[in-house]
Scaffold this motif. Structure first.
Motif, PDB file in Angstrom:
ATOM      1  N   ALA A   1     -35.107   1.183 -17.307  1.00 33.80           N
ATOM      2  CA  ALA A   1     -33.839   1.787 -16.884  1.00 33.80           C
ATOM      3  C   ALA A   1     -33.033   2.258 -18.094  1.00 33.80           C
ATOM      4  N   CYS A   2     -33.024   1.467 -19.173  1.00 34.91           N
ATOM      5  CA  CYS A   2     -32.287   1.849 -20.382  1.00 34.91           C
ATOM      6  C   CYS A   2     -32.882   3.099 -21.020  1.00 34.91           C
ATOM      7  N   VAL A   3     -34.204   3.142 -21.135  1.00 35.83           N
ATOM      8  CA  VAL A   3     -34.870   4.290 -21.757  1.00 35.83           C
ATOM      9  C   VAL A   3     -34.679   5.549 -20.910  1.00 35.83           C
ATOM     10  N   LEU A   4     -34.836   5.431 -19.589  1.00 38.17           N
ATOM     11  CA  LEU A   4     -34.686   6.595 -18.714  1.00 38.17           C
ATOM     12  C   LEU A   4     -33.249   7.106 -18.715  1.00 38.17           C
ATOM     13  N   THR A   5     -32.286   6.205 -18.771  1.00 39.16           N
ATOM     14  CA  THR A   5     -30.881   6.627 -18.823  1.00 39.16           C
ATOM     15  C   THR A   5     -30.587   7.388 -20.100  1.00 39.16           C
ATOM     16  N   THR A   6     -31.075   6.879 -21.226  1.00 37.34           N
ATOM     17  CA  THR A   6     -30.883   7.564 -22.506  1.00 37.34           C
ATOM     18  C   THR A   6     -31.591   8.916 -22.515  1.00 37.34           C
ATOM     19  N   ALA A   7     -32.802   8.959 -21.954  1.00 32.28           N
ATOM     20  CA  ALA A   7     -33.533  10.223 -21.885  1.00 32.28           C
ATOM     21  C   ALA A   7     -32.793  11.239 -21.025  1.00 32.28           C
ATOM     22  N   ALA A   8     -32.214  10.784 -19.915  1.00 35.17           N
ATOM     23  CA  ALA A   8     -31.471  11.689 -19.042  1.00 35.17           C
ATOM     24  C   ALA A   8     -30.251  12.265 -19.749  1.00 35.17           C
ATOM     25  N   VAL A   9     -29.580  11.442 -20.565  1.00 38.99           N
ATOM     26  CA  VAL A   9     -28.434  11.938 -21.342  1.00 38.99           C
ATOM     27  C   VAL A   9     -28.913  12.900 -22.420  1.00 38.99           C
ATOM     28  N   GLN A  10     -30.000  12.550 -23.094  1.00 43.03           N
ATOM     29  CA  GLN A  10     -30.527  13.386 -24.168  1.00 43.03           C
ATOM     30  C   GLN A  10     -30.944  14.762 -23.642  1.00 43.03           C
ATOM     31  N   LEU A  11     -31.490  14.799 -22.424  1.00 42.44           N
ATOM     32  CA  LEU A  11     -31.921  16.065 -21.814  1.00 42.44           C
ATOM     33  C   LEU A  11     -30.792  16.760 -21.059  1.00 42.44           C
ATOM     34  N   GLU A  12     -29.595  16.174 -21.124  1.00 42.26           N
ATOM     35  CA  GLU A  12     -28.385  16.748 -20.538  1.00 42.26           C
ATOM     36  C   GLU A  12     -28.451  16.864 -19.016  1.00 42.26           C
ATOM     37  N   PHE A  13     -29.209  15.962 -18.388  1.00 46.97           N
ATOM     38  CA  PHE A  13     -29.149  15.880 -16.935  1.00 46.97           C
ATOM     39  C   PHE A  13     -27.852  15.212 -16.496  1.00 46.97           C
ATOM     40  N   ILE A  14     -27.408  14.255 -17.294  1.00 49.70           N
ATOM     41  CA  ILE A  14     -26.135  13.576 -17.066  1.00 49.70           C
ATOM     42  C   ILE A  14     -25.422  13.455 -18.410  1.00 49.70           C
ATOM     43  N   THR A  15     -24.178  13.033 -18.384  1.00 51.47           N
ATOM     44  CA  THR A  15     -23.410  12.843 -19.610  1.00 51.47           C
ATOM     45  C   THR A  15     -22.914  11.401 -19.679  1.00 51.47           C
ATOM     46  N   PRO A  16     -22.606  10.902 -20.873  1.00 50.26           N
ATOM     47  CA  PRO A  16     -22.062   9.550 -20.984  1.00 50.26           C
ATOM     48  C   PRO A  16     -20.763   9.364 -20.204  1.00 50.26           C
ATOM     49  N   PHE A  17     -20.045  10.451 -19.953  1.00 48.33           N
ATOM     50  CA  PHE A  17     -18.788  10.351 -19.208  1.00 48.33           C
ATOM     51  C   PHE A  17     -19.019   9.961 -17.749  1.00 48.33           C
ATOM     52  N   GLN A  18     -20.239  10.138 -17.274  1.00 52.95           N
ATOM     53  CA  GLN A  18     -20.575   9.725 -15.917  1.00 52.95           C
ATOM     54  C   GLN A  18     -21.065   8.279 -15.850  1.00 52.95           C
ATOM     55  N   LEU A  19     -21.200   7.640 -17.011  1.00 49.65           N
ATOM     56  CA  LEU A  19     -21.816   6.323 -17.072  1.00 49.65           C
ATOM     57  C   LEU A  19     -20.876   5.221 -17.537  1.00 49.65           C
TER      58      LEU A  19
ATOM     59  N   PHE B   1     -26.799   2.369 -21.112  1.00 49.30           N
ATOM     60  CA  PHE B   1     -26.740   3.418 -22.137  1.00 49.30           C
ATOM     61  C   PHE B   1     -26.381   2.802 -23.485  1.00 49.30           C
ATOM     62  N   PHE B   2     -27.235   3.048 -24.485  1.00 45.28           N
ATOM     63  CA  PHE B   2     -27.052   2.472 -25.816  1.00 45.28           C
ATOM     64  C   PHE B   2     -26.751   3.547 -26.866  1.00 45.28           C
ATOM     65  N   GLY B   3     -26.314   4.705 -26.418  1.00 46.97           N
ATOM     66  CA  GLY B   3     -26.006   5.769 -27.361  1.00 46.97           C
ATOM     67  C   GLY B   3     -27.153   6.746 -27.498  1.00 46.97           C
ATOM     68  N   PRO B   4     -26.952   7.817 -28.242  1.00 50.61           N
ATOM     69  CA  PRO B   4     -27.994   8.846 -28.416  1.00 50.61           C
ATOM     70  C   PRO B   4     -29.182   8.284 -29.197  1.00 50.61           C
ATOM     71  N   LEU B   5     -30.292   9.004 -29.113  1.00 46.80           N
ATOM     72  CA  LEU B   5     -31.480   8.596 -29.852  1.00 46.80           C
ATOM     73  C   LEU B   5     -31.174   8.518 -31.336  1.00 46.80           C
ATOM     74  N   GLY B   6     -31.575   7.442 -31.944  1.00 49.27           N
ATOM     75  CA  GLY B   6     -31.322   7.238 -33.361  1.00 49.27           C
ATOM     76  C   GLY B   6     -31.631   5.805 -33.736  1.00 49.27           C
ATOM     77  N   PHE B   7     -31.290   5.439 -34.958  1.00 47.52           N
ATOM     78  CA  PHE B   7     -31.603   4.103 -35.453  1.00 47.52           C
ATOM     79  C   PHE B   7     -30.989   3.025 -34.579  1.00 47.52           C
ATOM     80  N   SER B   8     -29.721   3.191 -34.205  1.00 49.46           N
ATOM     81  CA  SER B   8     -29.027   2.179 -33.414  1.00 49.46           C
ATOM     82  C   SER B   8     -29.711   1.971 -32.068  1.00 49.46           C
ATOM     83  N   PHE B   9     -30.117   3.066 -31.427  1.00 53.51           N
ATOM     84  CA  PHE B   9     -30.777   2.959 -30.129  1.00 53.51           C
ATOM     85  C   PHE B   9     -32.098   2.195 -30.241  1.00 53.51           C
ATOM     86  N   PHE B  10     -32.952   2.589 -31.189  1.00 55.82           N
ATOM     87  CA  PHE B  10     -34.252   1.942 -31.327  1.00 55.82           C
ATOM     88  C   PHE B  10     -34.105   0.486 -31.755  1.00 55.82           C
ATOM     89  N   PHE B  11     -33.122   0.197 -32.596  1.00 59.08           N
ATOM     90  CA  PHE B  11     -32.855  -1.170 -33.024  1.00 59.08           C
ATOM     91  C   PHE B  11     -32.502  -2.040 -31.815  1.00 59.08           C
TER      92      PHE B  11
END
Length: 242
Positions: free
Chosen positions: A23-41, A63-73
């Protein structure tokens, strides 16, 4: 081969860990692909209780933020310690594990009502790390090859690392506080003189998530007993008569 190995590893994950990390990965992917925005979450009590956007009670943990070091950590720590808890002290107790999720999420949501916190996933991860660390106090840890310490110090090391990255430690402190409340009520207080178990997993969760144990007093009907079942040879002879 790599795909098969990944699929095997993914399917080998315990159910709750697999569901939450997916669920966390799919939510981040949906934000990254601009299907949804963090403002909806994000967590917003006004939108939840006045606009009835109830999904925010859940999505703010995903949602743990955009793809990057913090997300993967965060994903590495979430996957690792969630799985070790589910396969360790919660092995065979899926309902109790789900109840810990609900209890921790409820306390964090209550705190979020009085603080300007928009996403609580990192706090939830720290809670899992805290509970695991207190249940495994003698395990030696190594942090990036720089620090050696015992497991109970791990949440504090992570908080210090977060501080070095310039992040607010409020989220980490919230995760530690909620983790300690759960650990105290579940593992410490029941073992104190006069103490008792206060966190009781609701029966409906046990019905949904736990496999019912076989009743030792169950007496099968005569035709269902092994001695009344035809042998394989007899079955074959019945199915394929000579």
């Amino acid at each position: 081969m790599a795909y098969q190995g990944f699929a095997q590893e993914y399917l080998g994950m315990p159910a709750v860990t697999r569901a939450y990390t997916t669920a966390c990965v799919l939510t981040t992917a949906a934000v990254q692909l601009e299907f949804i925005t963090p403002f909806q979450l994000y967590f917003n009590p006004d939108l939840i209780f006045r606009k009835f956007q109830i999904w925010r009670l859940i999505t703010n943990f995903l949602f743990f933020g955009p793809l990057g070091f913090s997300f993967f950590f965060n994903m590495i720590f979430l996957y690792r310690y969630c799985r070790m808890l589910e396969e360790g002290s919660f092995r065979g107790r899926t309902a109790d594990f789900v109840f810990m999720f609900l209890f921790g999420g409820f306390l964090m949501t209550l705190f979020g009502l009085f603080a300007s916190l928009f996403f609580l996933g990192q706090a939830f991860t720290i809670m899992l790390v805290y509970v695991w660390s207190r249940r495994n106090p003698y395990i030696r840890m190594n942090f990036f090859g720089l620090l050696n310490f015992q497991a109970p110090f791990l949440p504090w090391v992570l908080m210090g690392f977060s501080l070095l990255l310039g992040n607010s430690i409020i989220i980490d402190l919230l995760g530690i506080a909620v983790g300690h409340i759960y650990y105290f009520l579940e593992d410490v207080f029941p073992n104190q003189p006069g103490g008792k178990k206060l966190l009781l997993t609701p029966s409906f969760l046990k019905m949904v998530f736990d496999t019912p144990e076989e009743d030792p007093n169950y007496n099968p009907l005569p035709e269902d007993r092994p001695e009344h079942q035809p042998r394989d040879q007899d079955q074959n002879e019945q199915q394929y008569p000579q």
